[in-house]
Scaffold this motif. Structure first.
Motif, PDB file in Angstrom:
ATOM      1  N   GLU A   1      10.360   9.814  -3.750  1.00 27.41           N
ATOM      2  CA  GLU A   1      10.078  10.517  -5.013  1.00 27.41           C
ATOM      3  C   GLU A   1       8.721  11.248  -4.950  1.00 27.41           C
ATOM      4  N   VAL A   2       7.687  10.549  -4.475  1.00 21.07           N
ATOM      5  CA  VAL A   2       6.355  11.173  -4.376  1.00 21.07           C
ATOM      6  C   VAL A   2       6.328  12.222  -3.273  1.00 21.07           C
TER       7      VAL A   2
ATOM      8  N   TYR B   1       0.825  -1.223   0.000  1.00 20.79           N
ATOM      9  CA  TYR B   1       0.000   0.000   0.000  1.00 20.79           C
ATOM     10  C   TYR B   1       0.856   1.269   0.000  1.00 20.79           C
ATOM     11  N   GLN B   2       2.155   1.119  -0.281  1.00 17.25           N
ATOM     12  CA  GLN B   2       3.010   2.315  -0.346  1.00 17.25           C
ATOM     13  C   GLN B   2       2.507   3.225  -1.481  1.00 17.25           C
ATOM     14  N   VAL B   3       2.417   4.522  -1.218  1.00 16.07           N
ATOM     15  CA  VAL B   3       2.050   5.482  -2.272  1.00 16.07           C
ATOM     16  C   VAL B   3       3.336   5.850  -3.009  1.00 16.07           C
TER      17      VAL B   3
ATOM     18  N   GLU C   1       4.347   4.440  -9.298  1.00 16.67           N
ATOM     19  CA  GLU C   1       3.561   3.416  -9.997  1.00 16.67           C
ATOM     20  C   GLU C   1       2.082   3.564  -9.668  1.00 16.67           C
ATOM     21  N   LEU C   2       1.791   3.758  -8.387  1.00 15.22           N
ATOM     22  CA  LEU C   2       0.390   3.899  -7.952  1.00 15.22           C
ATOM     23  C   LEU C   2      -0.227   5.159  -8.561  1.00 15.22           C
ATOM     24  N   PHE C   3       0.567   6.231  -8.599  1.00 11.60           N
ATOM     25  CA  PHE C   3       0.078   7.510  -9.123  1.00 11.60           C
ATOM     26  C   PHE C   3      -0.334   7.405 -10.594  1.00 11.60           C
ATOM     27  N   LYS C   4       0.240   6.433 -11.348  1.00  8.53           N
ATOM     28  CA  LYS C   4      -0.107   6.287 -12.773  1.00  8.53           C
ATOM     29  C   LYS C   4      -1.581   5.963 -12.963  1.00  8.53           C
ATOM     30  N   ASN C   5      -2.226   5.404 -11.905  1.00  7.68           N
ATOM     31  CA  ASN C   5      -3.652   5.056 -11.991  1.00  7.68           C
ATOM     32  C   ASN C   5      -4.568   6.250 -11.698  1.00  7.68           C
TER      33      ASN C   5
END
Ligand code: CP
Length: 309
Positions: free
Chosen positions: A279-280, A248-250, A253-257
């Motif tokens: 990075e985020v 569940y790390q933000v 990759e997650l942000f691409k969704n």
């Protein structure tokens, strides 16, 4: 005597006024006479950086005298009851801001002190942070002009321990102000019936949903939010929590969704490389320091609401 222990302690219209006051306070800093010559006790049973400094500064800027009290330095630490402590404080002070473990502690201070009491975080809720986060989103999506209309219908996703105080407070606030709230975390950390109880008692329809798949949760999201995986008091569960929350790390990759213009939020303190990638956390999507600053303006507005409404 008004208190602010939960998001729903202000009506929708009162909350709108609180946000308008916060906007005015943000534009002009300086000493006011909202609580002139009043002494407010700020009691901390748990550690704090932002809450302590923002309330201390805020009470001063509203004309008052902030008294920061570590619970360990009070006779409470030697067994004096909350009831007696609250009754004594009621004879000296004009208001209380309390960070505690059990939510019943702030309820007891409210019952026995006869003072306005503000919940500065309990194990159940952190309403000063959620109001601040709503105000920060109003600013961001209102492009500098904060309005509740600007966040209506926006998709807000909270990642990690979804049975924690921040998840509950953000679900409550998001529901109250018309956002789509998705809570995403391991099944073991799914919200309990306590969250629905807060909605029921606050007269707000529960609009949140739970999605264990982090990528599905992020689809078309406007806000990705996370908090520490190991809350204060849960240190003994640290290794197990880190293991099951890692998916569940933000991160990028997650942000691409999410939507192109999606933002990252975190109430802080953050642990880069754990609940959020470095990075985020340091990217242009991250509004973490606006959130931290807005604690001051929003809490000054909450105090103003309690003494003026
Ligand atoms: N977000 C927050 O409440 O920060 P502190 O724990 O530093 O007060």
């Amino acid at each position: 005597m008004r208190s602010f222990l939960r998001e729903t302690d202000f009506s929708f219209d009162e909350a709108r006024e609180v946000f308008a006051i916060a906007d005015r306070y943000k534009k002009v800093r300086g000493r006011l006479n909202v609580i002139q010559d009043q002494s407010w006790g700020l009691i901390f049973f748990k550690k704090s950086t932002r809450t302590r400094l923002s309330f201390q500064t805020g009470v001063f800027e509203l004309g008052g005298n902030p008294l920061v009290l570590e619970a360990d330095d009070l006779q409470i630490a030697r067994g004096e009851t909350i009831e007696d402590t609250a009754k004594v404080m009621g004879r000296y002070l004009h208001g209380l801001v309390i960070r505690a473990y059990g939510h019943e502690v702030v309820e007891e201070f409210k019952k026995f002190s006869g003072l306005p009491v503000i919940n500065a975080l309990t194990d159940a809720l952190h309403p000063c942070q959620s109001y601040t986060d709503i105000f920060t989103m109003m600013e961001y999506f209102g492009k500098g002009t904060p309005t509740l209309e600007a966040i209506k219908g926006k998709k807000f996703v909270f990642y990690g321990d979804t049975a924690c105080n921040m998840a509950y407070s953000l679900a409550l606030a998001g529901g109250m102000f018309g956002m789509e709230v998705v809570l995403s975390g391991p099944e073991q950390f799914r919200p309990t019936a306590e969250l629905d109880k807060f909605f029921k008692e606050g007269g707000v329809a529960p609009t949140w949903t739970f999605e264990p798949d982090p990528k599905k949760a992020a689809k078309n999201a406007d806000v990705l939010y996370t908090d520490v995986w190991v809350s204060m008091g849960k240190e003994a569960e640290s290794a197990e929590r880190v293991k099951i929350m890692t998916p569940y790390q933000v991160n990028g990759e997650l942000f691409k969704n999410a939507h192109d213009g999606a933002i990252f939020m975190h109430c802080l303190p953050a642990h880069a490389g754990m609940e959020v990638s470095a990075e985020v956390l340091r990217s242009s999507k991250s509004v973490i320091f606006d959130e931290a600053e807005n604690r001051l303006h929003t809490q000054k507005a909450i105090i103003t609401g309690l003494v003026k409404f």
